[in-house]
Motif scaffolding. Structure first.
Motif, PDB file in Angstrom:
ATOM      1  N   GLY A  72       0.820  -1.207   0.000  1.00 38.00           N
ATOM      2  CA  GLY A  72       0.000   0.000   0.000  1.00 38.00           C
ATOM      3  C   GLY A  72       0.854   1.257   0.000  1.00 38.00           C
ATOM      4  O   GLY A  72       2.071   1.203   0.120  1.00 38.00           O
TER       5      GLY A  72
ATOM      6  N   ARG B  79     -12.115  -3.971   0.864  1.00 38.81           N
ATOM      7  CA  ARG B  79     -11.623  -2.668   1.293  1.00 38.81           C
ATOM      8  C   ARG B  79     -12.668  -1.972   2.149  1.00 38.81           C
ATOM      9  O   ARG B  79     -13.869  -2.249   2.046  1.00 38.81           O
ATOM     10  CB  ARG B  79     -11.260  -1.794   0.088  1.00 38.81           C
ATOM     11  CG  ARG B  79     -12.429  -1.383  -0.777  1.00 38.81           C
ATOM     12  CD  ARG B  79     -11.916  -0.665  -2.032  1.00 38.81           C
ATOM     13  NE  ARG B  79     -13.021  -0.175  -2.865  1.00 38.81           N
ATOM     14  CZ  ARG B  79     -12.847   0.372  -4.066  1.00 38.81           C
ATOM     15  NH1 ARG B  79     -11.623   0.492  -4.581  1.00 38.81           N
ATOM     16  NH2 ARG B  79     -13.885   0.791  -4.757  1.00 38.81           N
TER      17      ARG B  79
ATOM     18  N   ALA C 129     -13.391   2.005   3.569  1.00 37.48           N
ATOM     19  CA  ALA C 129     -13.094   3.431   3.677  1.00 37.48           C
ATOM     20  C   ALA C 129     -13.758   3.981   4.938  1.00 37.48           C
ATOM     21  O   ALA C 129     -14.740   3.413   5.421  1.00 37.48           O
ATOM     22  CB  ALA C 129     -13.600   4.166   2.444  1.00 37.48           C
TER      23      ALA C 129
ATOM     24  N   THR D 160      -9.464   5.087  -2.380  1.00 36.64           N
ATOM     25  CA  THR D 160      -8.785   5.259  -1.101  1.00 36.64           C
ATOM     26  C   THR D 160      -9.501   4.468  -0.015  1.00 36.64           C
ATOM     27  O   THR D 160     -10.705   4.628   0.205  1.00 36.64           O
ATOM     28  CB  THR D 160      -8.739   6.747  -0.721  1.00 36.64           C
ATOM     29  OG1 THR D 160      -7.949   7.451  -1.682  1.00 36.64           O
ATOM     30  CG2 THR D 160      -8.143   6.938   0.675  1.00 36.64           C
TER      31      THR D 160
ATOM     32  N   VAL E 273      -8.571   1.191   3.377  1.00 41.18           N
ATOM     33  CA  VAL E 273      -7.726   0.119   3.890  1.00 41.18           C
ATOM     34  C   VAL E 273      -8.104  -1.154   3.136  1.00 41.18           C
ATOM     35  O   VAL E 273      -9.293  -1.517   3.084  1.00 41.18           O
ATOM     36  CB  VAL E 273      -7.910  -0.080   5.398  1.00 41.18           C
ATOM     37  CG1 VAL E 273      -7.124  -1.292   5.880  1.00 41.18           C
ATOM     38  CG2 VAL E 273      -7.480   1.169   6.163  1.00 41.18           C
ATOM     39  N   TYR E 274      -7.127  -1.794   2.555  1.00 43.64           N
ATOM     40  CA  TYR E 274      -7.357  -3.010   1.778  1.00 43.64           C
ATOM     41  C   TYR E 274      -6.981  -4.213   2.642  1.00 43.64           C
ATOM     42  O   TYR E 274      -5.863  -4.283   3.185  1.00 43.64           O
ATOM     43  CB  TYR E 274      -6.544  -2.978   0.489  1.00 43.64           C
ATOM     44  CG  TYR E 274      -7.172  -2.083  -0.547  1.00 43.64           C
ATOM     45  CD1 TYR E 274      -7.178  -0.700  -0.375  1.00 43.64           C
ATOM     46  CD2 TYR E 274      -7.788  -2.601  -1.681  1.00 43.64           C
ATOM     47  CE1 TYR E 274      -7.776   0.138  -1.298  1.00 43.64           C
ATOM     48  CE2 TYR E 274      -8.395  -1.775  -2.619  1.00 43.64           C
ATOM     49  CZ  TYR E 274      -8.382  -0.405  -2.417  1.00 43.64           C
ATOM     50  OH  TYR E 274      -8.982   0.423  -3.340  1.00 43.64           O
TER      51      TYR E 274
ATOM     52  N   THR F 187      -3.760  -2.923   4.615  1.00 43.24           N
ATOM     53  CA  THR F 187      -2.746  -1.988   4.148  1.00 43.24           C
ATOM     54  C   THR F 187      -3.462  -0.766   3.562  1.00 43.24           C
ATOM     55  O   THR F 187      -4.446  -0.911   2.828  1.00 43.24           O
ATOM     56  CB  THR F 187      -1.802  -2.643   3.125  1.00 43.24           C
ATOM     57  OG1 THR F 187      -0.763  -1.727   2.761  1.00 43.24           O
ATOM     58  CG2 THR F 187      -2.521  -3.078   1.857  1.00 43.24           C
ATOM     59  N   GLN F 188      -2.988   0.407   3.896  1.00 45.87           N
ATOM     60  CA  GLN F 188      -3.639   1.647   3.485  1.00 45.87           C
ATOM     61  C   GLN F 188      -3.262   2.000   2.056  1.00 45.87           C
ATOM     62  O   GLN F 188      -2.073   2.025   1.702  1.00 45.87           O
ATOM     63  CB  GLN F 188      -3.259   2.795   4.410  1.00 45.87           C
ATOM     64  CG  GLN F 188      -3.824   4.150   4.021  1.00 45.87           C
ATOM     65  CD  GLN F 188      -5.318   4.247   4.229  1.00 45.87           C
ATOM     66  OE1 GLN F 188      -5.843   3.841   5.267  1.00 45.87           O
ATOM     67  NE2 GLN F 188      -6.036   4.798   3.259  1.00 45.87           N
TER      68      GLN F 188
ATOM     69  N   THR G 297      -3.934   5.207  -0.499  1.00 46.48           N
ATOM     70  CA  THR G 297      -4.440   6.573  -0.601  1.00 46.48           C
ATOM     71  C   THR G 297      -4.171   7.097  -2.008  1.00 46.48           C
ATOM     72  O   THR G 297      -3.027   7.082  -2.472  1.00 46.48           O
ATOM     73  CB  THR G 297      -3.769   7.500   0.419  1.00 46.48           C
ATOM     74  OG1 THR G 297      -3.997   6.987   1.741  1.00 46.48           O
ATOM     75  CG2 THR G 297      -4.329   8.909   0.330  1.00 46.48           C
TER      76      THR G 297
END
Length: 118
Positions: A9, A38, A40, A90, A92-93, A112-113, A115
């Motif tokens: 990420g 994911r 958000a 955007t 977190v996955y 993992t973030q 953005t």
């Protein structure tokens, strides 16, 4: 028990690409459907993509044509190639491993973030 660790990420500009990886401890070959989800801020967790041991894939409508999921059973690793990224990607996955028969065998990574911003 399966443990999942995501990586890859980061911050990327709109239109850019990222590749996420999910390394699984233990063998995931043939027993688990692997997936990426994911979440958000303020939104529900949503499906990004899943893949079976045989390579059959399923994608969320918002990522079709832009994201590609793949898996390397020998390396116990799942990948998510993300192209043409948009700010709305955007989130977190999170990596997921779901056993094909035993419903309680359902595991998540820590995430993992990603953005997407200029």
């Amino acid at each position: 028990q399966v443990q999942l660790v995501e990586s890859g990420g980061g911050l990327v500009q709109p239109g850019g690409s990222l590749r996420l990886s999910c390394a699984a401890s233990g063998s995931i070959y043939s027993s688990y459907v692997m997936g990426w989800y994911r979440q958000a801020p303020g939104k529900q967790r949503e499906l990004v993509a899943t893949i079976t041991s045989g390579g059959s894939t399923n994608y969320g409508d918002s990522v079709k044509g832009r994201f590609t999921i793949s898996r390397d059973n020998a390396k116990n690793t799942v990948y998510l190639q993300m192209n043409s990224l948009k700010p709305e990607d955007t989130a977190v996955y999170l990596c997921n491993a779901r056993h094909i028969l035993v419903r309680s065998y359902n595991y998540w990574g820590q995430g993992t973030q990603v953005t997407v911003s200029s």
